[in-house]
Design a protein around this motif. Structure first.
Motif, PDB file in Angstrom:
ATOM      1  N   ARG A 238       0.837  -1.212   0.000  1.00 31.82           N
ATOM      2  CA  ARG A 238       0.000   0.000   0.000  1.00 31.82           C
ATOM      3  C   ARG A 238       0.864   1.250   0.000  1.00 31.82           C
ATOM      4  O   ARG A 238       0.611   2.204  -0.745  1.00 31.82           O
ATOM      5  N   ASP A 239       1.907   1.246   0.819  1.00 34.84           N
ATOM      6  CA  ASP A 239       2.793   2.415   0.870  1.00 34.84           C
ATOM      7  C   ASP A 239       3.541   2.586  -0.453  1.00 34.84           C
ATOM      8  O   ASP A 239       3.714   3.711  -0.934  1.00 34.84           O
ATOM      9  N   ILE A 240       3.992   1.492  -1.020  1.00 35.11           N
ATOM     10  CA  ILE A 240       4.657   1.550  -2.321  1.00 35.11           C
ATOM     11  C   ILE A 240       3.717   2.130  -3.369  1.00 35.11           C
ATOM     12  O   ILE A 240       4.111   2.984  -4.175  1.00 35.11           O
ATOM     13  N   ASN A 241       2.468   1.694  -3.343  1.00 38.12           N
ATOM     14  CA  ASN A 241       1.517   2.170  -4.349  1.00 38.12           C
ATOM     15  C   ASN A 241       1.197   3.653  -4.169  1.00 38.12           C
ATOM     16  O   ASN A 241       1.021   4.373  -5.164  1.00 38.12           O
ATOM     17  N   LYS A 286       7.606  19.879  -5.912  1.00 38.23           N
ATOM     18  CA  LYS A 286       6.888  18.755  -5.316  1.00 38.23           C
ATOM     19  C   LYS A 286       7.776  17.517  -5.138  1.00 38.23           C
ATOM     20  O   LYS A 286       7.364  16.555  -4.493  1.00 38.23           O
ATOM     21  N   ILE A 287       8.964  17.554  -5.732  1.00 32.67           N
ATOM     22  CA  ILE A 287       9.857  16.388  -5.667  1.00 32.67           C
ATOM     23  C   ILE A 287      10.272  16.095  -4.230  1.00 32.67           C
ATOM     24  O   ILE A 287      10.332  14.937  -3.808  1.00 32.67           O
ATOM     25  N   GLU A 292      10.293  12.615   0.621  1.00 32.23           N
ATOM     26  CA  GLU A 292       9.946  12.446   2.025  1.00 32.23           C
ATOM     27  C   GLU A 292       8.982  11.283   2.228  1.00 32.23           C
ATOM     28  O   GLU A 292       9.065  10.572   3.241  1.00 32.23           O
ATOM     29  N   MET A 293       8.076  11.058   1.269  1.00 31.91           N
ATOM     30  CA  MET A 293       7.193   9.890   1.339  1.00 31.91           C
ATOM     31  C   MET A 293       8.008   8.605   1.371  1.00 31.91           C
ATOM     32  O   MET A 293       7.729   7.693   2.166  1.00 31.91           O
ATOM     33  N   ILE A 294       9.019   8.535   0.509  1.00 27.34           N
ATOM     34  CA  ILE A 294       9.873   7.339   0.450  1.00 27.34           C
ATOM     35  C   ILE A 294      10.655   7.193   1.754  1.00 27.34           C
ATOM     36  O   ILE A 294      10.696   6.102   2.362  1.00 27.34           O
ATOM     37  N   ASP A 295      11.278   8.288   2.206  1.00 28.38           N
ATOM     38  CA  ASP A 295      12.075   8.238   3.435  1.00 28.38           C
ATOM     39  C   ASP A 295      11.217   7.822   4.632  1.00 28.38           C
ATOM     40  O   ASP A 295      11.639   7.019   5.474  1.00 28.38           O
ATOM     41  N   ASN A 296      10.008   8.374   4.719  1.00 28.12           N
ATOM     42  CA  ASN A 296       9.131   8.056   5.852  1.00 28.12           C
ATOM     43  C   ASN A 296       8.687   6.594   5.824  1.00 28.12           C
ATOM     44  O   ASN A 296       8.569   5.946   6.882  1.00 28.12           O
TER      45      ASN A 296
END
Length: 303
Positions: A238-241, A286-287, A292-296
């Protein structure tokens, strides 16, 4: 043949350009080192993520060489050699064999709508050109051809065919190819959005275009699936998606977004080649949020 080396997480290697848009040996080396340090199992070099359709034959050979120079014997290397003409595909296949790649792969012929007899001959001619195992690449959404079970069975008669990279969206295709191929046959899940479901229904491994942006998450997904921790496997998918949706939400190519994310991670491999569009204007702001989404997500799972 021992097929264990073809199991695991195989990022589809990105095209690495300098500031003038030319293939960069130095930046290719940097990406090789980055992915090696993340402990991925292998690389798929020269495919869609490598922008192969927009590169010359010599440029494609250069990337194959630079990756081999840095990682041969360290990771399992699969060379994608599909090209608009059989002649160019054979040239790339022979060169990859000379460089010591572990296997070849190719999309079916593109542009002209060909009968399956032509597609069969195309793949067979590539296989006959070099003494390497071969992995079929099924990606109907871009090539316009969906690998049929009849042709698949015919290809399986060739001992060089050891696997299929299946990028069609129905997970049923993965199940069917694995059922026909058997235990001594490798099925790679192609769509990153369904890595976990693909593995559960029969895929042995994965090759993906977003793996390079977040290898930690796909390595964890593989760990959770292989150890039977399916609740965490579903959670990380889910997080990957969520991240994949964000990567595809900006104007420009997904690969240009990924390359901007990598720049923030300290790995500058340039932008993309036209007609793929770079990220520009307000989208550049927005990058950081996507990174930050990936890091979190990585921190969430303790890595």
């Amino acid at each position: 043949m021992v097929l264990e080396k073809f199991k695991g997480i195989f990022p589809a290697f990105y095209a690495c350009y300098d500031e003038l848009g030319e293939i960069s040996e130095e930046r290719t080396k940097d990406l090789c080192q980055h992915l090696f340090e993340k402990k991925v199992h292998g690389l798929y070099v020269g495919g869609s993520s490598g922008e192969c359709i927009y590169q010359t034959l010599e440029e494609r050979k250069a990337t194959l060489k630079y990756v081999s120079d840095n990682l041969k014997g360290k990771l399992t290397l699969i060379a994608h050699v599909g090209a608009p003409s059989t002649r160019d595909s054979i040239t790339l296949a022979k060169y990859a064999a000379e460089l010591g790649y572990d296997a070849l792969s190719a999309i079916p012929p593109i542009y002209f709508k060909l009968p399956e007899s032509s597609i069969y001959k195309y793949w067979t001619d590539i296989m006959e050109a070099a003494e390497l195992p071969f992995i079929i690449y099924n990606i109907p959404q871009t090539t316009g051809y969906s690998l049929s079970i009849n042709l698949f069975k015919k290809l399986l008669e060739n001992p060089k065919v050891i696997g299929v990279k299946n990028s069609s969206m129905p997970v049923l295709d993965i199940e069917r190819f694995k059922a026909e191929g058997g235990e001594n046959f490798i099925v790679f899940n192609g769509p990153d959005e369904q890595y976990v479901s693909g593995r559960l229904i029969g895929a042995d491994s994965g090759i993906g275009g977003t793996y390079g942006a977040m290898p930690e998450l796909f390595l964890l997904a593989e760990e959770y699936v292989s150890t039977g921790n399916f609740n965490k496997a579903r959670s990380i998918q889910r997080d990957i998606n969520d991240i994949i949706i964000a990567l595809c939400s900006l104007n420009g190519s997904m690969y240009s977004v990924i390359k901007e994310v990598l720049k923030l991670k300290g790995v500058n491999i340039g932008s993309v080649r036209e007609p793929l569009e770079p990220v520009t204007g307000e989208d550049l702001t927005k990058i950081k949020g996507i990174k930050e989404m990936i890091d979190n997500a990585i921190l969430k799972y303790g890595r």
